[in-house]
Design an enzyme around this catalytic site. Structure first.
Site, PDB file in Angstrom:
ATOM      1  N   HIS A  47       0.845  -1.203   0.000  1.00 59.10           N
ATOM      2  CA  HIS A  47       0.000   0.000   0.000  1.00 59.10           C
ATOM      3  C   HIS A  47       0.878   1.250   0.000  1.00 59.10           C
ATOM      4  O   HIS A  47       2.016   1.230   0.476  1.00 59.10           O
ATOM      5  CB  HIS A  47      -0.909   0.010   1.228  1.00 59.10           C
ATOM      6  CG  HIS A  47      -1.977  -1.036   1.185  1.00 59.10           C
ATOM      7  ND1 HIS A  47      -3.042  -1.028   2.045  1.00 59.10           N
ATOM      8  CD2 HIS A  47      -2.151  -2.123   0.398  1.00 59.10           C
ATOM      9  CE1 HIS A  47      -3.829  -2.062   1.786  1.00 59.10           C
ATOM     10  NE2 HIS A  47      -3.297  -2.748   0.789  1.00 59.10           N
ATOM     11  N   GLU A  49       0.929   3.873   1.786  1.00 57.60           N
ATOM     12  CA  GLU A  49       1.424   4.274   3.104  1.00 57.60           C
ATOM     13  C   GLU A  49       2.646   3.458   3.499  1.00 57.60           C
ATOM     14  O   GLU A  49       3.643   3.996   3.999  1.00 57.60           O
ATOM     15  CB  GLU A  49       0.342   4.084   4.175  1.00 57.60           C
ATOM     16  CG  GLU A  49      -0.918   4.885   3.948  1.00 57.60           C
ATOM     17  CD  GLU A  49      -2.005   4.103   3.210  1.00 57.60           C
ATOM     18  OE1 GLU A  49      -1.692   3.403   2.229  1.00 57.60           O
ATOM     19  OE2 GLU A  49      -3.176   4.197   3.623  1.00 57.60           O
ATOM     20  N   CYS A  77      -6.232   1.691   5.739  1.00 60.02           N
ATOM     21  CA  CYS A  77      -6.823   0.427   6.180  1.00 60.02           C
ATOM     22  C   CYS A  77      -6.215   0.037   7.530  1.00 60.02           C
ATOM     23  O   CYS A  77      -5.306   0.701   8.037  1.00 60.02           O
ATOM     24  CB  CYS A  77      -6.570  -0.665   5.141  1.00 60.02           C
ATOM     25  SG  CYS A  77      -4.853  -1.211   5.072  1.00 60.02           S
ATOM     26  N   CYS A  80      -2.412  -0.533   7.490  1.00 63.19           N
ATOM     27  CA  CYS A  80      -1.656   0.713   7.421  1.00 63.19           C
ATOM     28  C   CYS A  80      -1.728   1.499   8.725  1.00 63.19           C
ATOM     29  O   CYS A  80      -0.733   2.089   9.152  1.00 63.19           O
ATOM     30  CB  CYS A  80      -2.119   1.543   6.233  1.00 63.19           C
ATOM     31  SG  CYS A  80      -1.676   0.770   4.656  1.00 63.19           S
TER      32      CYS A  80
END
Length: 146
Positions: A47, A49, A77, A80
């Protein structure tokens, strides 16, 4: 957030879900950035992040990043949020809410758990319209292609 949006657009150009992230230090300097790389890297943790956090940790020589602010185009999410808390970020600013996997009020509100050993400040809605539009356009184009 505009820099995070530019990262999101790069993700979309690579066929990734267009989410971008930028980390900024206390003086307002960009220290790292990233975009989704789950598809191309065959990595479920890829992801935006996480990509940005890894880059910043390497640059700083430490996985803890106190005083740092993360700008991300989509509500983080649960995975993260966990990484953000472990990194000890001071603040997270996200754009569009994520009603399907968001962990900052979307589906659950992980940062609201008072017993966590670190408290990061989360703020949502900055440039939510443009951040959401990048995602909507990407998925609209994907549906047409299917």
């Amino acid at each position: 957030m505009r820099c995070a949006l530019a990262q999101a657009r790069l993700a979309g150009e690579c066929g990734e879900v267009p989410v971008g992230a930028v980390l900024v230090d206390e003086a307002g300097r960009r220290i790292a950035e990233g975009f989704n790389r789950t598809v191309g890297a065959h990595d479920p943790t890829g992801h935006a992040e996480i990509v940005a956090l890894r880059a910043a940790a390497l640059q700083r020589g430490n996985y803890r990043l106190p005083g740092i602010t993360l700008y991300v185009t989509l509500e983080p999410c649960l995975m993260c949020v966990g990484a953000i808390l472990h990194a000890r970020l001071a603040r997270v600013v996200f754009g569009a809410p994520d009603p399907k996997t968001g962990a900052c009020g979307g589906v659950i509100d992980a940062p609201a758990v008072a017993g966590l050993n670190h408290q990061t400040r989360f703020e949502g809605g900055l440039l939510a319209g443009p951040c959401g539009d990048v995602l909507k356009c990407f998925f609209r184009a994907r549906r047409v292609a299917w």
